[in-house]
Design a protein around this motif. Structure first.
Motif, mmCIF file in Angstrom:
data_model
loop_
_atom_site.group_PDB
_atom_site.id
_atom_site.type_symbol
_atom_site.label_atom_id
_atom_site.label_comp_id
_atom_site.label_asym_id
_atom_site.label_seq_id
_atom_site.Cartn_x
_atom_site.Cartn_y
_atom_site.Cartn_z
ATOM 1 N N HIS A 216 65.387 -29.228 50.038
ATOM 2 C CA HIS A 216 64.534 -29.987 49.120
ATOM 3 C C HIS A 216 63.286 -30.407 49.878
ATOM 4 O O HIS A 216 63.393 -30.908 51.008
ATOM 5 N N ILE A 217 62.159 -30.242 49.255
ATOM 6 C CA ILE A 217 60.922 -30.776 49.850
ATOM 7 C C ILE A 217 60.598 -32.050 49.077
ATOM 8 O O ILE A 217 60.387 -32.009 47.856
ATOM 9 N N VAL A 218 60.662 -33.157 49.790
ATOM 10 C CA VAL A 218 60.569 -34.453 49.108
ATOM 11 C C VAL A 218 59.398 -35.269 49.639
ATOM 12 O O VAL A 218 59.017 -35.159 50.811
ATOM 13 N N ARG A 219 58.845 -36.052 48.754
ATOM 14 C CA ARG A 219 57.757 -36.963 49.104
ATOM 15 C C ARG A 219 58.134 -37.816 50.306
ATOM 16 O O ARG A 219 59.282 -38.246 50.416
ATOM 17 N N GLY A 220 57.172 -38.063 51.163
ATOM 18 C CA GLY A 220 57.416 -38.960 52.286
ATOM 19 C C GLY A 220 58.029 -38.265 53.481
ATOM 20 O O GLY A 220 58.235 -38.886 54.523
ATOM 21 N N SER A 221 58.328 -36.968 53.349
ATOM 22 C CA SER A 221 58.895 -36.239 54.492
ATOM 23 C C SER A 221 57.775 -35.468 55.204
ATOM 24 O O SER A 221 56.706 -35.238 54.633
ATOM 25 N N GLN A 222 58.044 -35.072 56.437
ATOM 26 C CA GLN A 222 57.048 -34.263 57.158
ATOM 27 C C GLN A 222 56.898 -32.895 56.491
ATOM 28 O O GLN A 222 55.833 -32.294 56.509
ATOM 29 N N MET A 223 57.988 -32.416 55.905
ATOM 30 C CA MET A 223 57.913 -31.113 55.229
ATOM 31 C C MET A 223 57.004 -31.152 54.015
ATOM 32 O O MET A 223 56.452 -30.126 53.624
ATOM 33 N N ALA A 224 56.861 -32.303 53.398
ATOM 34 C CA ALA A 224 55.985 -32.401 52.228
ATOM 35 C C ALA A 224 54.562 -32.007 52.637
ATOM 36 O O ALA A 224 53.888 -31.254 51.935
#
Ligand code: SF4
Length: 308
Positions: A216-224
């Motif tokens: 999952h790509i989620v808000r607030g993550s580095q992956m976002a």
């Protein structure tokens, strides 16, 4: 084949052993994580924003109240208290004891599922969990591994390698505890073949449970940020279904599948779109297994997955 016979799910396993439905109730016990509080790192794993999977954000509620308010509508007779958010063995053992026992004292709670990192399970915590198990509680140690490739673990900033997982599993088994390993499909740089190799390595170490999860790509993550800049791509549902299906087909029947897909809530979820609804991917996996064979059907057979 009936859907119930395609996968040895946790629901199925618990119903067989308890004689009725047993559901997991999620708790946020307000732990933190050494990969976030500075002990190991500050940024956390690059995919992580716990708000996306924690159903209880109100940690002002006591553990007892979180469990009691989750029960209505669950249609189960008994429950497992699932310490899910962050690292649920990351405290002094006296604090852990107080929290776990608050959960175990709630009516109809028959056990604990404790989610944690492989590098954060001291013998004292394992011994405590083993004592509950010896007293008759159902106990699962849930270890977030995500990938057996150190290069991937480094890339996603896990802060531990595969060796830490091997060590945690070995010690948990010495205490007689059941281990459920969490794996993510679609991590950056990984093809389906890597997921199959990860599964193979995990099964070689031995585990009693598995939980499969699409990235999952989620808000607030580095992956976002990486996703917005086009550095990483979201996983397609068909790719997830094929990879998860093949992993299930290569999993021995006695390994209990705690979960074969997962959702995240909007607006926290950015991508993939299909991850806001569990059913399409779940039904896709069921269809895949109907066509190709259920859990354990492909053991010892070559992969159906074409890798690029
Ligand atoms: S995914 Fe788990 S281990 Fe990683 S930063 Fe988040 S809480 Fe910590």
């Amino acid at each position: 084949m009936q859907p119930d016979n395609l996968i040895n799910s946790l629901g199925r396993d618990l119903k067989q052993r308890f004689g009725h439905k047993v559901h997991k109730l999620t708790i946020d016990a307000d732990f933190t994580c050494p990969n976030r509080d500075g002990s190991l790192g500050l940024g956390g794993c690059t995919f992580c924003n716990n708000a996306s999977f924690s159903s209880k954000t109100n940690t002002q509620l006591s553990i007892r109240d979180q469990l009691e308010t989750s029960k209505p509508g669950m249609r189960a007779k008994k429950y497992l208290a699932y310490f899910q958010a962050y690292t649920n063995t990351y405290a002094e053992v006296a604090v852990l004891k107080q929290m776990y026992e608050e959960a175990l004292e709630v009516t109809d709670i028959v056990g604990l599922c404790v989610g944690t990192r492989p590098d954060c399970v001291p013998d004292s915590a394992l011994q405590l969990l083993a004592e509950y198990q010896q007293q008759g509680a159902e106990v699962w140690l849930e270890l977030g591994l995500q990938s057996a490739f150190d290069s991937t673990l480094e890339r996603i900033n896990r802060g531990h390698g595969f060796a830490a997982y091997q060590d945690a599993v070995r010690r948990a088994h010495q205490y007689g505890l059941k281990v459920c390993t969490h794996l993510i499909i679609g991590l950056p740089g990984e093809l389906p073949e890597q997921s199959l190799i990860t599964l193979e390595r995990v099964l070689e170490e031995g585990c009693e449970g598995l939980k499969l999860h699409p990235l999952h790509i989620v808000r607030g993550s580095q992956m976002a940020r990486q996703w917005k800049q086009g550095e990483i791509q979201a996983l397609e549902m068909d790719d997830y279904i094929r990879t998860a299906g093949e992993m299930i087909r290569r999993t021995p029947w006695e390994v209990v599948l705690h979960r074969v897909t997962a959702t995240a809530r909007r607006p926290t979820l950015l991508a993939p779109d299909w991850c806001d609804n569990r059913w399409p991917s779940y039904m896709g996996i069921q269809d895949y297994l109907q066509q190709h064979g259920g859990q354990a059907s492909a053991l010892g057979r070559p992969s159906l997955i074409q890798t690029a």
